[in-house]
Design an enzyme around this catalytic site. Structure first.
Site, short mmCIF file in Angstrom:
data_model
loop_
_atom_site.label_atom_id
_atom_site.label_comp_id
_atom_site.label_asym_id
_atom_site.label_seq_id
_atom_site.Cartn_x
_atom_site.Cartn_y
_atom_site.Cartn_z
N GLU A 103 -11.48 -6.23 -0.67
CA GLU A 103 -10.53 -5.90 0.40
C GLU A 103 -11.25 -5.89 1.74
O GLU A 103 -12.38 -5.41 1.84
CB GLU A 103 -9.91 -4.52 0.11
CG GLU A 103 -8.84 -4.11 1.09
CD GLU A 103 -8.14 -2.80 0.69
OE1 GLU A 103 -7.70 -2.69 -0.48
OE2 GLU A 103 -8.07 -1.90 1.53
N ASP A 105 -10.42 -4.70 5.65
CA ASP A 105 -9.41 -3.89 6.34
C ASP A 105 -9.60 -3.78 7.84
O ASP A 105 -10.71 -3.46 8.30
CB ASP A 105 -9.49 -2.42 5.88
CG ASP A 105 -9.11 -2.22 4.46
OD1 ASP A 105 -8.10 -2.76 4.03
OD2 ASP A 105 -9.87 -1.49 3.77
N GLU A 107 -7.74 -1.07 10.19
CA GLU A 107 -6.79 0.05 10.19
C GLU A 107 -6.80 0.69 11.58
O GLU A 107 -7.86 1.14 12.04
CB GLU A 107 -7.17 1.09 9.14
CG GLU A 107 -6.97 0.58 7.73
CD GLU A 107 -7.49 1.54 6.67
OE1 GLU A 107 -6.79 1.76 5.68
OE2 GLU A 107 -8.61 2.07 6.84
#
Ligand SMILES: *[C@@H]1O[C@H](CO)[C@@H](O)[C@H](O)[C@H]1NC(C)=O
Ligand SMILES: *[C@@H]1O[C@H](CO)[C@@H](O)[C@H](O)[C@H]1NC(C)=O
Ligand SMILES: *[C@@H]1O[C@H](CO)[C@@H](O)[C@H](O)[C@H]1NC(C)=O
Length: 288
Positions: A103, A105, A107
């Site tokens: 993953e 990310d 954010e």
């Protein structure tokens, strides 16, 4: 290479260069993405060239790419919820959904009005994460659209903001650090993270400011689609895709100095420097 594939190759190169600097497109949302949750909190604007996700006390919303990818230069243009967005998380990431998942990310952690957003990035490989870095942006991400980009090839993963590198994760498999290799989908979402997102969860979402709205553009996808029936390693790492070319295996000198500047001025947290958490720094932190 025959003539046709040489021309195709050249146009890949050209496309690559254009996409690196531009970032807008006419591709509509429906061509490459599906809504995954919060259907009634999604608004399609400008014939599907822009999508608004909303969050209120009943729901947030999210979407994901129809296909999975094994390499590419992924990007969305985003404008984040404005005013008092404390507790609100806007996310743009790639994920493999597997057991030991990969993953990547972005954010965006909201804040009280007048206080800066925090942009947190993280990298999971083979299920191992806990690699947070956080920074404050050099502009107000709620005022305009900006491009958030992830380059993924076999040698490096680079997170960019408006073409400025903010994070590099190298292929360090030679020293035992796993590196993302599984097919990943592109996802984006808007959700309530007030148990952790702002001041470690102490600053809560103020629902009197709902709905919170995040806007997305740029739905063309520059990636190598995963194909169950072909040899993915071979195909998606091929130099027929411009992002796999050797010039994208490391930052060029302009990118390197821009990256160093970001690290010097804007980083607010780096797991590599968190010695109470990691008395022995993770191996990838020692070979920058
Ligand atoms: C996209 O697909 C949804 C669901 O099928 C549909 O309601 C919407 O009108 C489509 N939007 C555009 C811009 O085509
Ligand atoms: C990491 O780099 C090595 C050496 O170039 C390569 O053989 C390997 O496939 C790469 N790993 C991944 C997961 O891309
Ligand atoms: C929430 O927002 C309202 C409206 O601006 C304000 O009156 C109230 O004080 C805010 N609550 C908190 C906890 O900040």
């Amino acid at each position: 290479m025959d003539n046709i594939s040489y021309i195709a190759f050249l146009s890949f190169l050209l496309l690559g260069e254009v996409l690196l600097v531009s970032g807008s497109s006419d591709t509509s949302f429906n061509q490459s993405y599906d809504i995954t949750w919060g259907y009634n909190h999604v608004l399609s604007l400008n014939d599907g060239r822009e999508i608004q996700l909303s969050m209120d006390a009943s729901s947030g919303a999210g979407f994901q790419s129809k296909l999975s990818y094994n390499s590419g230069f992924f990007r969305l243009r985003m404008k984040l919820p404005d005013k008092d967005s404390a507790g609100v998380v806007t996310a743009f990431y790639l994920t493999s959904h597997s057991d030991k998942h990969d993953e990547l990310d972005f954010e965006f952690l909201g804040n009280r009005e007048g206080k800066p957003y925090t942009l947190q990035t993280n990298v999971f490989s083979n299920g191992e994460g806990n690699r947070e870095q956080r920074l404050h942006l050099w502009f107000d991400p709620t005022a305009d659209f900006h491009a958030y980009q992830i380059l993924w090839n076999q040698q490096q993963i680079v997170f960019f903001v408006d073409n400025t590198p903010i994070r590099v994760f190298k292929n360090n498999t030679n020293i035992g650090v796993s590196y993302p290799s599984q097919p990943m989908q592109i996802e984006a979402s808007l959700w309530d993270g007030d148990n952790w997102a702002t001041d470690g969860g102490q600053t809560k979402t103020n629902w009197s400011h709902a709905p919170f709205n995040a806007h997305f553009q740029g739905f063309d996808i520059t990636g190598c689609p995963y194909n169950l029936n072909s040899n993915i390693q071979q195909n998606c790492y091929s130099p027929q895709y411009w992002w796999n070319l050797e010039k994208y295996w490391k930052l060029d000198s302009n990118q390197q100095s821009a990256y160093e500047d970001v690290r010097k001025k804007y980083i607010t947290y780096d797991y590599c420097a968190d010695s109470p958490r990691y008395p022995t720094p993770p191996p990838e932190c020692l070979v920058l």
